[in-house]
Motif scaffolding. Sequence first.
Motif, mmCIF file in Angstrom:
data_model
loop_
_atom_site.group_PDB
_atom_site.id
_atom_site.type_symbol
_atom_site.label_atom_id
_atom_site.label_comp_id
_atom_site.label_asym_id
_atom_site.label_seq_id
_atom_site.Cartn_x
_atom_site.Cartn_y
_atom_site.Cartn_z
ATOM 1 N N LEU A 104 0.775 -1.118 -0.084
ATOM 2 C CA LEU A 104 0.143 -0.012 -0.073
ATOM 3 C C LEU A 104 0.760 1.262 0.126
ATOM 4 C CD1 LEU A 104 -2.638 -0.683 2.785
ATOM 5 C CD2 LEU A 104 -2.752 -1.081 0.182
ATOM 6 N N THR A 105 0.780 1.956 -0.857
ATOM 7 C CA THR A 105 1.160 3.403 -1.012
ATOM 8 C C THR A 105 0.512 4.186 0.294
ATOM 9 O OG1 THR A 105 -0.155 4.342 -2.671
ATOM 10 C CG2 THR A 105 2.225 3.248 -3.406
ATOM 11 N N PRO A 106 0.864 5.511 0.557
ATOM 12 C CA PRO A 106 0.139 6.302 1.374
ATOM 13 C C PRO A 106 -1.096 6.532 0.915
ATOM 14 C CG PRO A 106 2.513 6.740 1.522
ATOM 15 C CD PRO A 106 2.389 5.808 0.551
ATOM 16 N N ASP A 107 -1.275 6.936 -0.498
ATOM 17 C CA ASP A 107 -2.614 7.050 -1.136
ATOM 18 C C ASP A 107 -3.419 5.666 -0.933
ATOM 19 O OD1 ASP A 107 -2.031 9.845 -1.719
ATOM 20 O OD2 ASP A 107 -1.421 9.319 -3.622
ATOM 21 N N GLY A 108 -2.900 4.825 -1.276
ATOM 22 C CA GLY A 108 -3.667 3.393 -1.227
ATOM 23 C C GLY A 108 -4.088 3.025 0.146
ATOM 24 N N LEU A 109 -3.209 3.543 1.115
ATOM 25 C CA LEU A 109 -4.040 3.448 2.656
ATOM 26 C C LEU A 109 -5.122 4.087 2.693
ATOM 27 C CD1 LEU A 109 -3.648 2.219 5.368
ATOM 28 C CD2 LEU A 109 -2.352 4.246 5.683
ATOM 29 N N ARG A 110 -5.078 5.352 2.287
ATOM 30 C CA ARG A 110 -6.513 6.158 2.366
ATOM 31 C C ARG A 110 -7.652 5.627 1.806
ATOM 32 N NH1 ARG A 110 -2.254 9.673 3.079
ATOM 33 N NH2 ARG A 110 -1.839 10.278 0.681
ATOM 34 N N MET A 111 -7.214 5.069 0.408
ATOM 35 C CA MET A 111 -8.347 4.627 -0.276
ATOM 36 C C MET A 111 -8.773 3.125 -0.078
ATOM 37 S SD MET A 111 -7.364 6.537 -3.877
ATOM 38 C CE MET A 111 -6.430 4.986 -4.495
ATOM 39 N N ALA A 112 -8.133 2.200 0.695
ATOM 40 C CA ALA A 112 -8.290 0.725 0.664
ATOM 41 C C ALA A 112 -9.501 0.564 1.491
ATOM 42 C CB ALA A 112 -7.086 0.179 1.300
ATOM 43 N N GLU A 113 -10.283 -0.549 1.128
ATOM 44 C CA GLU A 113 -11.572 -0.576 1.707
ATOM 45 C C GLU A 113 -11.222 -1.977 2.558
ATOM 46 O OE1 GLU A 113 -14.746 -0.472 -1.301
ATOM 47 O OE2 GLU A 113 -14.385 1.922 -1.080
ATOM 48 N N ALA A 114 -11.612 -3.174 1.826
ATOM 49 C CA ALA A 114 -11.086 -4.574 2.148
ATOM 50 C C ALA A 114 -9.906 -5.146 1.372
ATOM 51 C CB ALA A 114 -12.210 -5.412 1.795
ATOM 52 N N ILE A 115 -9.193 -5.913 2.123
ATOM 53 C CA ILE A 115 -7.672 -6.531 1.725
ATOM 54 C C ILE A 115 -7.773 -7.773 2.360
ATOM 55 C CG2 ILE A 115 -5.362 -6.449 1.235
ATOM 56 C CD1 ILE A 115 -5.592 -3.477 1.303
ATOM 57 N N ARG A 116 -7.449 -8.722 1.607
ATOM 58 C CA ARG A 116 -7.041 -9.981 2.123
ATOM 59 C C ARG A 116 -5.690 -10.493 1.703
ATOM 60 N NH1 ARG A 116 -12.082 -11.327 -0.155
ATOM 61 N NH2 ARG A 116 -10.986 -12.803 -1.567
ATOM 62 N N CYS A 117 -4.663 -10.775 2.539
ATOM 63 C CA CYS A 117 -3.404 -11.020 1.792
ATOM 64 C C CYS A 117 -2.847 -12.023 2.950
ATOM 65 C CB CYS A 117 -2.740 -10.007 1.595
ATOM 66 S SG CYS A 117 -2.411 -8.735 2.594
ATOM 67 N N ARG A 118 -1.571 -12.470 2.622
ATOM 68 C CA ARG A 118 -0.858 -13.244 3.576
ATOM 69 C C ARG A 118 0.184 -12.282 4.106
ATOM 70 N NH1 ARG A 118 2.217 -17.566 0.089
ATOM 71 N NH2 ARG A 118 3.500 -17.534 2.031
ATOM 72 N N LEU A 119 0.764 -11.341 3.355
ATOM 73 C CA LEU A 119 1.849 -10.404 3.561
ATOM 74 C C LEU A 119 1.189 -8.879 3.212
ATOM 75 C CD1 LEU A 119 4.451 -9.903 5.359
ATOM 76 C CD2 LEU A 119 5.637 -10.302 3.090
ATOM 77 N N LEU A 120 1.252 -7.974 4.240
ATOM 78 C CA LEU A 120 0.959 -6.520 3.875
ATOM 79 C C LEU A 120 2.009 -5.779 4.042
ATOM 80 C CD1 LEU A 120 -1.286 -4.523 3.101
ATOM 81 C CD2 LEU A 120 -1.649 -4.247 5.420
ATOM 82 N N LEU A 121 2.419 -4.930 3.050
ATOM 83 C CA LEU A 121 3.557 -4.019 3.454
ATOM 84 C C LEU A 121 2.639 -2.531 3.222
ATOM 85 C CD1 LEU A 121 6.549 -2.980 3.455
ATOM 86 C CD2 LEU A 121 6.252 -2.969 0.955
ATOM 87 N N ALA A 122 2.763 -1.902 4.515
ATOM 88 C CA ALA A 122 1.886 -0.712 4.711
ATOM 89 C C ALA A 122 2.633 0.425 5.318
ATOM 90 C CB ALA A 122 0.670 -0.980 5.626
ATOM 91 N N PRO A 123 2.070 1.585 5.186
ATOM 92 C CA PRO A 123 2.676 2.618 5.899
ATOM 93 C C PRO A 123 2.642 2.636 7.497
ATOM 94 C CG PRO A 123 1.208 3.691 4.060
ATOM 95 C CD PRO A 123 1.139 2.169 4.320
ATOM 96 N N GLY A 124 3.757 3.048 8.074
ATOM 97 C CA GLY A 124 3.715 2.852 9.490
ATOM 98 C C GLY A 124 2.487 3.509 10.224
#
Length: 143
Positions: free
Chosen positions: A39-59
Amino acid sequence: MESAIFACPAAWKPLLPIDVKIVSGAAALAERSWDLVALTPDGLRMAEAIRCRLLLAPGECGVLSQIQAERVVTYGLSPRDSLTLSSLQEPVLCVQRTLPRLDGGVIEPQELPLSNLPFPAEELLPLLGLRLLQMPLETAGKL
């Protein structure tokens, strides 16, 4: 392995690993289960539902109520983040703690000098993290 980056800046497209899908809509991100999502910072703001094994996200992601991830790796400039920069003037990517790999291996804490970056290193942290987590283990120290 199904990997995706959400809300990827257009200028990063040539820098992405070849097998990473660029997802631009929240619905497209939510319609499947991924191995790795960045997730980019913009992606974090827009994300709704995510299913994954490994998530890379802003702190600064905080509590992600609609995100189901087995493991979360955070990036940012805080000492609490798993991936950070130990220097901004001559950028050095710092792996603060052992990181999981999708193949069952790990990336040990280390510092990786960065050179010739096309953008400021702090802007590229999600891309750098994605590349690090995607690389074959024998080349992981050569971003």
